[in-house]
Design a protein around this motif. Sequence first.
Motif, PDB file in Angstrom:
ATOM      1  N   SER A   7      38.188 122.531  31.678  1.00 51.32           N
ATOM      2  CA  SER A   7      38.111 123.936  31.256  1.00 51.32           C
ATOM      3  C   SER A   7      36.680 124.426  31.011  1.00 51.32           C
ATOM      4  N   TYR A   8      35.706 123.510  30.924  1.00 51.99           N
ATOM      5  CA  TYR A   8      34.352 123.957  30.548  1.00 51.99           C
ATOM      6  C   TYR A   8      33.754 124.953  31.554  1.00 51.99           C
ATOM      7  N   VAL A   9      33.763 124.557  32.815  1.00 48.49           N
ATOM      8  CA  VAL A   9      33.031 125.367  33.808  1.00 48.49           C
ATOM      9  C   VAL A   9      33.669 126.747  34.017  1.00 48.49           C
ATOM     10  N   CYS A  20      30.080 120.559  20.657  1.00 50.95           N
ATOM     11  CA  CYS A  20      30.499 119.150  20.648  1.00 50.95           C
ATOM     12  C   CYS A  20      32.021 119.064  20.658  1.00 50.95           C
ATOM     13  N   ASP A  21      32.575 118.683  21.791  1.00 53.48           N
ATOM     14  CA  ASP A  21      34.014 118.519  21.927  1.00 53.48           C
ATOM     15  C   ASP A  21      34.347 117.094  21.499  1.00 53.48           C
ATOM     16  N   GLU A  22      34.861 116.968  20.264  1.00 52.96           N
ATOM     17  CA  GLU A  22      35.092 115.628  19.698  1.00 52.96           C
ATOM     18  C   GLU A  22      36.581 115.399  19.448  1.00 52.96           C
ATOM     19  N   VAL A  23      37.404 115.879  20.367  1.00 50.91           N
ATOM     20  CA  VAL A  23      38.856 115.808  20.135  1.00 50.91           C
ATOM     21  C   VAL A  23      39.363 114.365  20.027  1.00 50.91           C
ATOM     22  N   TYR A  24      38.639 113.413  20.637  1.00 47.75           N
ATOM     23  CA  TYR A  24      39.078 112.005  20.569  1.00 47.75           C
ATOM     24  C   TYR A  24      38.334 111.233  19.483  1.00 47.75           C
ATOM     25  N   GLU A  25      37.843 111.926  18.450  1.00 49.28           N
ATOM     26  CA  GLU A  25      37.001 111.279  17.429  1.00 49.28           C
ATOM     27  C   GLU A  25      37.663 110.071  16.780  1.00 49.28           C
ATOM     28  N   GLY A  53      46.026 117.964  17.957  1.00 50.48           N
ATOM     29  CA  GLY A  53      46.840 117.438  19.052  1.00 50.48           C
ATOM     30  C   GLY A  53      46.551 115.970  19.298  1.00 50.48           C
ATOM     31  N   LYS A  54      45.272 115.618  19.325  1.00 50.08           N
ATOM     32  CA  LYS A  54      44.880 114.236  19.617  1.00 50.08           C
ATOM     33  C   LYS A  54      44.939 113.364  18.368  1.00 50.08           C
ATOM     34  N   THR A  55      44.556 113.939  17.213  1.00 47.88           N
ATOM     35  CA  THR A  55      44.470 113.120  16.000  1.00 47.88           C
ATOM     36  C   THR A  55      45.852 112.775  15.449  1.00 47.88           C
TER      37      THR A  55
HETATM   38  C1  LIG Z   1      38.051 116.595  26.303  1.00 46.96           C
HETATM   39  C2  LIG Z   1      39.137 117.524  25.880  1.00 46.96           C
HETATM   40  N1  LIG Z   1      38.810 118.660  25.256  1.00 46.96           N
HETATM   41  C3  LIG Z   1      39.751 119.542  24.863  1.00 46.96           C
HETATM   42  C4  LIG Z   1      41.084 119.310  25.108  1.00 46.96           C
HETATM   43  C5  LIG Z   1      42.104 120.339  24.687  1.00 46.96           C
HETATM   44  O1  LIG Z   1      42.572 120.097  23.407  1.00 46.96           O
HETATM   45  P1  LIG Z   1      43.734 121.014  22.782  1.00 46.96           P
HETATM   46  O2  LIG Z   1      45.028 120.511  23.306  1.00 46.96           O
HETATM   47  O3  LIG Z   1      43.582 120.833  21.289  1.00 46.96           O
HETATM   48  O4  LIG Z   1      43.473 122.410  23.211  1.00 46.96           O
HETATM   49  C6  LIG Z   1      41.464 118.130  25.765  1.00 46.96           C
HETATM   50  C7  LIG Z   1      42.889 117.886  26.080  1.00 46.96           C
HETATM   51  O5  LIG Z   1      43.237 117.059  26.891  1.00 46.96           O
HETATM   52  C8  LIG Z   1      40.466 117.213  26.159  1.00 46.96           C
HETATM   53  O6  LIG Z   1      40.776 116.085  26.811  1.00 46.96           O
END
Ligand SMILES: Cc1ncc(COP(=O)(O)O)c(C=O)c1O
Length: 388
Positions: free
Chosen positions: A123-125, A198-203, A232-234
């Motif tokens: 989703s970044y780009v 900083c996208d740290e969703v997998y912290e 979602g991840k935590t």
């Molecule tokens: C690196 C990364 N960032 C963001 C997200 C999106 O997270 P969320 O479901 O909380 O929107 C994901 C989901 O797979 C991800 O892998």
Amino acid sequence: MKTGNSILSSYGTTIFEVMSRLAEEHRAVNLGQGFPDDSGPADVVAEAQRYLAEGWNQYPSMMGLPALRQAVAAHAKRFYGLDVDWAREVMVTSGATEALAACLFGLLEPGDEAVLFQPLYDSYVPIIRCAGAVPRFVALDPAKGWSFTRESLEAAFGPKTKLVVLNNPLNPAAKVWTEAELRVLAEVVVKHDAYVVCDEVYEHLVFDGRRHVPLITLPGMRERCLRIGSAGKTFSLTGWKVGYVTGAPGLMQPVAKAHQFLTFTTPPNLQSAVALGLGKEDAYFTGLAGSMQAKRDRLSAGLRAAGLTVLPAEGTYFLIADIGAHLRDGEDDQAFAKRLTVEAGVTTIPVSAFYETDAPRHLVRFCVCKRDEVLDAGLERLGAYFGG
Ligand SMILES: Cc1ncc(COP(=O)(O)O)c(C=O)c1O
């Protein structure tokens, strides 16, 4: 009527959707899309139910329920020693996805440049392009532990650089950035007077005794970083889409402006439940990482036994296999992933989908966050396919 001219119209259906549909069609074991198949912590789910039945179900505060913002601040102190003013430095979003959009739309102006590491989350780009900004890429080398050189990093910066997007731990590479790497990044960011999203969703998904170091805790970074987390991840509740952003008040202001026009707010019962979750005992967080590490070991061992080469996986929901030796003439990772779904009945994600430029064509991503019986069913099929 004119259609199809927007920036987003040049993007096809995401690879996750394409591969999941193919998996369904061929009744394949889906080790592609990254979501766990357990039901999440019972007390967190129960709190969401309680609040729904007993609580206030109208628009909550735009910045999020105070209880959750306080919990995010307390979590930052507890795990990283970071002092955060919950009232001015925390905002709740509808998933990390919305947090990313709010941060990027809030900070970027047309013509700005954003530095990104490849491979990258999909989703970044598109968000950066929608903001009218220009992405610049730094390659991470899979043959060298997904590392980069200071020279390659410096080369991506220029007078128009506004910010960097850092995903740590990194999807899909399963890389946990070392403190030394983060220090190099911090130095270059300060030198170029840039910010970092900083996208740290997998912290909380880091393995083998590693420690997650948020960039915001490094010298010079407190005023330059926006740190994003995801319930979602935590809490293995990916459908809830509850995220949170932490950053200095001056940075949060433009981000909050973007958020007010994106989603404005997030369901209050889910916020209340996540507040409870963030306060859970240490054993919950170590247990989450421990169980994911065991799944990684199970899948790695099985893939190796089936004859695949597995790259080190230090964190996240994923691991990457090098399928170079198994490619047929003219076949790339996308064609291989389709063949594997159709012929072996196992679905993966081709890693080239995580690149905008210079994609490698010999890697596929497996998702480890599935029940053991699902992993075993996939491994049995792979064993039969490559062995037979
Ligand atoms: C690196 C990364 N960032 C963001 C997200 C999106 O997270 P969320 O479901 O909380 O929107 C994901 C989901 O797979 C991800 O892998």
